[in-house]
Design a protein around this motif. Structure first.
Motif, PDB file in Angstrom:
ATOM      1  N   SER A 130    -131.167  33.872  72.334  1.00 40.24           N
ATOM      2  CA  SER A 130    -130.758  35.173  71.801  1.00 40.24           C
ATOM      3  C   SER A 130    -131.931  36.026  71.325  1.00 40.24           C
ATOM      4  O   SER A 130    -131.727  37.068  70.728  1.00 40.24           O
ATOM      5  CB  SER A 130    -129.793  34.969  70.618  1.00 40.24           C
ATOM      6  OG  SER A 130    -130.431  34.221  69.593  1.00 40.24           O
ATOM      7  N   THR A 185    -130.076  32.239  79.474  1.00 38.64           N
ATOM      8  CA  THR A 185    -130.533  33.620  79.271  1.00 38.64           C
ATOM      9  C   THR A 185    -131.637  33.977  80.260  1.00 38.64           C
ATOM     10  O   THR A 185    -131.652  35.067  80.828  1.00 38.64           O
ATOM     11  CB  THR A 185    -131.022  33.809  77.826  1.00 38.64           C
ATOM     12  OG1 THR A 185    -129.932  33.528  76.938  1.00 38.64           O
ATOM     13  CG2 THR A 185    -131.513  35.215  77.584  1.00 38.64           C
ATOM     14  N   LEU A 208    -124.464  40.113  77.381  1.00 38.92           N
ATOM     15  CA  LEU A 208    -125.107  38.806  77.266  1.00 38.92           C
ATOM     16  C   LEU A 208    -124.560  38.005  76.094  1.00 38.92           C
ATOM     17  O   LEU A 208    -124.386  36.780  76.190  1.00 38.92           O
ATOM     18  CB  LEU A 208    -126.632  38.977  77.142  1.00 38.92           C
ATOM     19  CG  LEU A 208    -127.448  37.693  77.039  1.00 38.92           C
ATOM     20  CD1 LEU A 208    -127.172  36.766  78.219  1.00 38.92           C
ATOM     21  CD2 LEU A 208    -128.944  38.005  76.965  1.00 38.92           C
ATOM     22  N   LEU A 222    -122.917  34.281  76.642  1.00 36.40           N
ATOM     23  CA  LEU A 222    -123.345  33.046  75.956  1.00 36.40           C
ATOM     24  C   LEU A 222    -122.171  32.367  75.264  1.00 36.40           C
ATOM     25  O   LEU A 222    -122.038  31.135  75.288  1.00 36.40           O
ATOM     26  CB  LEU A 222    -124.446  33.376  74.939  1.00 36.40           C
ATOM     27  CG  LEU A 222    -125.851  33.601  75.528  1.00 36.40           C
ATOM     28  CD1 LEU A 222    -126.737  34.325  74.532  1.00 36.40           C
ATOM     29  CD2 LEU A 222    -126.484  32.279  75.947  1.00 36.40           C
TER      30      LEU A 222
END
Length: 910
Positions: free
Chosen positions: A538, A585, A618, A622
């Protein structure tokens, strides 16, 4: 000298033995060189002079280093005699007898063929008047001499050759031994084939040629190759390199004194480079194929017959390990076929010549582009001393352009990788850093060699190698040609213009700078960015191209597992699934173009917000993959419900971060029924068309990439298999494809067929209409039908407003809306349903201002009063704005409130 071959028959004591050989060379009209058959190397050879006759002497150049010596011209008919024998004998088998020796010269009779029944060469020369009979010491009992005298008398009577009138001055050649300006001479021929005779072979790849019809005697080196040579020692002797003699014999046996055509291709440093064309083949390719020569980069560039053929011939010799390649070991000999050639997905561009790819096995591998060098800064070390924040990507000229070229072309794409060589690891040397082992390969995508494309744009240079260094690109010649084009056109690194400068501010961790920058990013709404680095699942580093700055960005609304890191108290252990989150990611966003919404910043100067890539949030992704949990700060965001729904599914399945989750008992709560409230769930759309009735068509941004991919694929298929014009018969309601005014094909629906020349179509993905001829229509390929991707243009109209019926007033509104929102991204919320389409409020993408409310404020429309309770707040706001416009007498209110008596006239109703 060793004999060419043994006696062919038992000879009597009086008759000399008959011997056989192959004519290698004709020295003059009365002397030839005969060789034997090669056995394990070049064969023996001997000179045979024709007895009893004499032919004219050929021209001879003055001895080098002797100023008093002069060039000797041809004697009359000497060259014609030589040519007569050359065309008759070269490469042919002859038999001969040696009658006597004089001063180390052998004299005898030569017959064409295997025995004395063949043509007597001396008699042929005499009968053509190209040689005279030696009558001194004439013995009457010698029948051969007597026959030669008779033939000479006949040729005299016929006035042939030497005996013709005029003395034969016209037969003397004007030989040019030197060319004043070789380069101009070569250029004047414009690479056209010129007839020639090969007079001498110095080594396998260097010959002396007589150019016809002007008799230039030139030395020609074969373009693109080099054979082993003969090194001249100090004492004048020559030492052959391995296979030098064999290579020379190979060329001699095929070209010496043959009629050929030569293409003179270039003349660097007074050396004439050319290609020799013979009816039986190209000697340059043959020498390579048989392992007698190697490719030479510096002259390969001028070879006109296709450099790839030479590389292929050399590759064939290497694979068979013949002659000079007998000890050859391929650079990729230790690799399996699956490791030499494979398809992989590009995950990261490291710099302008390297990338990280993901193999089908899931393994990651770093690949370097073969034989190219990225832009570099000659004064890099000095810069580092002066400025500790030296950043190669931005500070080295053209490095950023090169990286961006590769990033835009390759990231996330599948490429074909062909490993060319493995560069061994090197230790640190004096002034040179250590390098780990490198896998160097040729990378192609869609048939395009990426290294070649990079070099042709002047964004990289080609590495020069030692001639014996085989560790190079399999397409090295194409790289050299691309570099030559880039230099000629002044591209990139070879440009004379000022180098581009990238002043990129890095405000990562700079709290004060970040504070100043925050309001700007917040007002900007969604901003474009490129993910430069991924610290964790993150935490990312972003490059903002419009703002030309680097920022650290934290994903909002989620709690991601932390990676291991160094702290003052020691190394903090990584939380479970932190590596998986970071890898997720990286695969999704690293070096991709994304959009970010900045909401706030932390006390360390890191920005916090939402990141979107191709319609995917995103943070949500996640959570959906059970690699993050929802953080309580997400409650005030528009994405909270989506996050909670995604988390709930993972929690129930106990996936990854939820593996040890224990569900708490739920207490019963009595829910009181509440009044329905207005739901504000704005979604991003792209407005494509606005109608005259103020209805508009919009595409959902989240499916925009699917439409782009579909259109690209569809057009590529149509380009390979274009539809037959006029073969399609349109019917009302049919889905088809139509060629728009821009020449491109789009999906459409037939609304009306007036005639074949007038078909009304509606473009289902954009909302516009057109009348076209049926020749511009074709059936839609099944792979691109609405089943594959539904209709993308959805019809909407504005909520809470009435459209003027007066044409001029309505035109003003439509013009205003077209100017404000057509072909732009906005935010849309459905307020209530209508008879034909949903009624919506729409906001500008950047300012979030309500477009419909703006029209009311400008006095362009009236408010449509709705009675639903949950909409009363919105209706009140609209009515207040209408009163303000009325008070200011704007547009439709410029004559006051006309609704009492004139409502019908103006097309309004209260």
């Amino acid at each position: 000298m060793a004999s060419v071959s043994g006696p062919a028959q038992t000879a009597s004591a009086s008759a000399p033995p008959l011997q056989r050989g192959i004519v290698k060379m004709v020295l003059s009209g009365c002397a030839i060189i005969v060789r034997g058959q090669p056995r394990g190397g070049p064969p023996p050879e001997r000179q045979i002079n024709l007895s009893n006759i004499r032919a004219g002497a050929l021209a001879r150049r003055a001895a080098q280093g002797q100023p008093d010596s002069k060039d000797t011209p041809d004697e009359p008919w000497a060259f014609q005699a030589r040519e007569f024998l050359r065309k008759k004998l070269i490469g042919k088998e002859v038999c001969f007898t040696v009658e006597y020796k004089n001063m180390h010269r052998e004299y005898g009779m030569v017959y064409l063929g295997k025995d004395t029944t063949g043509e007597n060469i001396a008699e042929s020369l005499v009968s053509e008047g190209l040689a005279t009979v030696r009558r001194e010491g004439f013995r009457g009992n010698n029948p051969e001499q007597a026959r030669l005298c008779d033939l000479e008398d006949q040729s005299k009577a016929s006035k042939k050759g030497l005996w013709s009138e005029g003395g034969g001055a016209q037969t003397i050649r004007n030989i040019k031994y030197t060319i004043e300006n070789p380069r101009n001479f070569v250029d004047s021929l414009h690479q056209k084939p010129i007839n020639a005779i090969i007079e001498h072979v110095r080594d396998g790849s260097v010959v002396r040629a007589l150019l016809l019809p002007d008799y230039y005697l030139v030395t020609v080196m074969l373009s693109g190759i080099k054979c082993p040579t003969f090194k001249r020692e100090g004492d004048g002797t020559e030492t052959p390199e391995p296979f030098a003699a064999e290579a020379r014999f190979f060329t001699e046996s095929r070209l010496l004194q043959r009629d050929v055509q030569i293409i003179l291709e270039s003349c660097p440093n007074q050396i004439i480079l050319g290609t020799i064309l013979h009816p039986n083949g190209n000697i340059t390719e043959l020498l390579l194929k048989e392992g007698f020569a190697r490719c030479v980069d510096w002259s390969m560039a001028v070879y006109t017959q296709g450099a790839e053929k030479l590389r292929a011939a050399e590759r064939s010799a290497k694979e068979r390990k013949v002659r000079i390649w007998k000890d050859y070991v391929a650079p990729t000999a230790n690799l399996d076929q699956k490791d030499r050639q494979f398809v992989a997905k590009v995950m990261q561009v490291v710099n302008a010549d390297a990338m990280v790819v993901k193999l089908n096995s899931g393994e990651y591998k770093t690949i370097h582009l073969s034989s190219i060098r990225p832009p570099r800064n000659e004064g890099e070390e000095k810069n580092k001393d002066k400025d500790k924040r030296f950043r190669p990507l931005y500070d080295i000229p053209y490095m950023f352009e090169a990286r961006e070229f590769l990033r835009k072309k390759l990231i996330g794409k599948k490429v074909n990788v062909t490993v060319d060589y493995i560069r061994a690891a090197t230790g640190p040397g004096e002034g040179t850093p250590a390098f780990p082992e490198r896998t160097c390969a040729t990378v192609t995508i869609g048939g395009i060699n990426i290294a070649e494309a990079l070099v042709s744009k002047g964004l990289a240079t080609v590495i020069r190698y030692r001639q014996d260094d085989d560790q190079r690109s399999s397409h090295y010649d194409e790289l050299l040609a691309a570099e030559a084009r880039a230099i000629k056109n002044g591209k990139g690194l070879h440009s004379k213009k000022e180098v581009p400068i990238h002043r990129v501010a890095d405000i990562s961790g700079e709290t004060q700078k970040a504070k100043q920058f925050l309001p700007f990013l917040q007002r900007a709404g969604r901003s474009e960015a490129v993910v430069e680095y991924v610290f964790s699942g993150s935490r990312l580093k972003l490059y903002m191209p419009k703002e030309t700055c680097l920022i650290t960005f934290l994903l909002a609304g989620i709690e991601c597992p932390r990676s291991s890191r160094n702290t003052p108290g020691g190394v903090q252990v990584a939380e479970p699934f932190s590596d998986e989150a970071m890898l997720f990611t990286k695969e999704l966003v690293l070096q991709r173009e994304v959009e970010v919404e900045v909401e706030s910043m932390d006390k360390a100067g890191n920005f916090i917000g939402w990141l979107h890539i191709e319609g995917v949030n995103l943070s949500v992704a996640l959570v959906e993959n059970a690699l993050s949990k929802v953080h309580f700060t997400a409650e005030r965001s528009a994405y909270y419900k989506t996050l909670v729904a995604a988390e709930e599914g993972c929690r129930q399945r106990k996936e990854k971060v939820w593996a040890n989750y224990e569900e708490k008992p739920v207490e019963e709560v009595v829910h009181l029924s509440e009044e329905k409230e207005r739901v504000a769930n704005y979604k991003p759309v792209y407005v494509t068309e606005i109608t005259d009735t103020l209805h508009f068509y919009a595409q959902d941004v989240e499916t925009g990439s699917q439409l782009e991919n579909l259109m690209e694929t569809m057009r590529a298929e149509i380009a390979t298999q274009p539809p037959v014009e006029g073969s399609y018969s349109p019917r009302r309601g049919d889905y088809c494809i139509a060629k728009f005014a821009d020449g491109e094909w789009y999906r459409a629906r037939v609304e009306k067929v007036e005639s074949p020349a007038k078909v009304h179509v509606f473009y289902i993905d954009y909302g516009n209409r057109e009348v076209v001829s049926s020749t511009r229509l074709a059936p839609i390929p099944p792979a691109f039908s609405t089943r594959t991707l539904p209709v993308q243009a959805t019809e909407y109209t504005f909520a809470f407003i009435q459209v003027p019926q007066d044409e001029d007033a309505r035109a003003d509104v439509v013009d205003c809306v077209v100017r404000d929102i057509q072909n732009s991204q906005c935010l849309l919320n459905v307020e209530y349903s209508g008879a034909t389409c949903p009624h919506v409020t729409i906001q500008f993408g950047d300012t979030k201002d309500d477009v419909g409310l703006g029209l009311v404020k400008e006095g362009l429309v009236m408010v449509d009063v709705r009675k639903e309770k949950h909409l009363q707040k919105m209706v009140t706001e609209y009515l207040n704005s209408q009163e303000s416009a009325k008070s200011a007498r704007l547009n439709i209110w410029r004559y006051g409130d006309f609704r009492a008596d004139d409502a019908d006239e103006f097309g309004y109703s209260r």
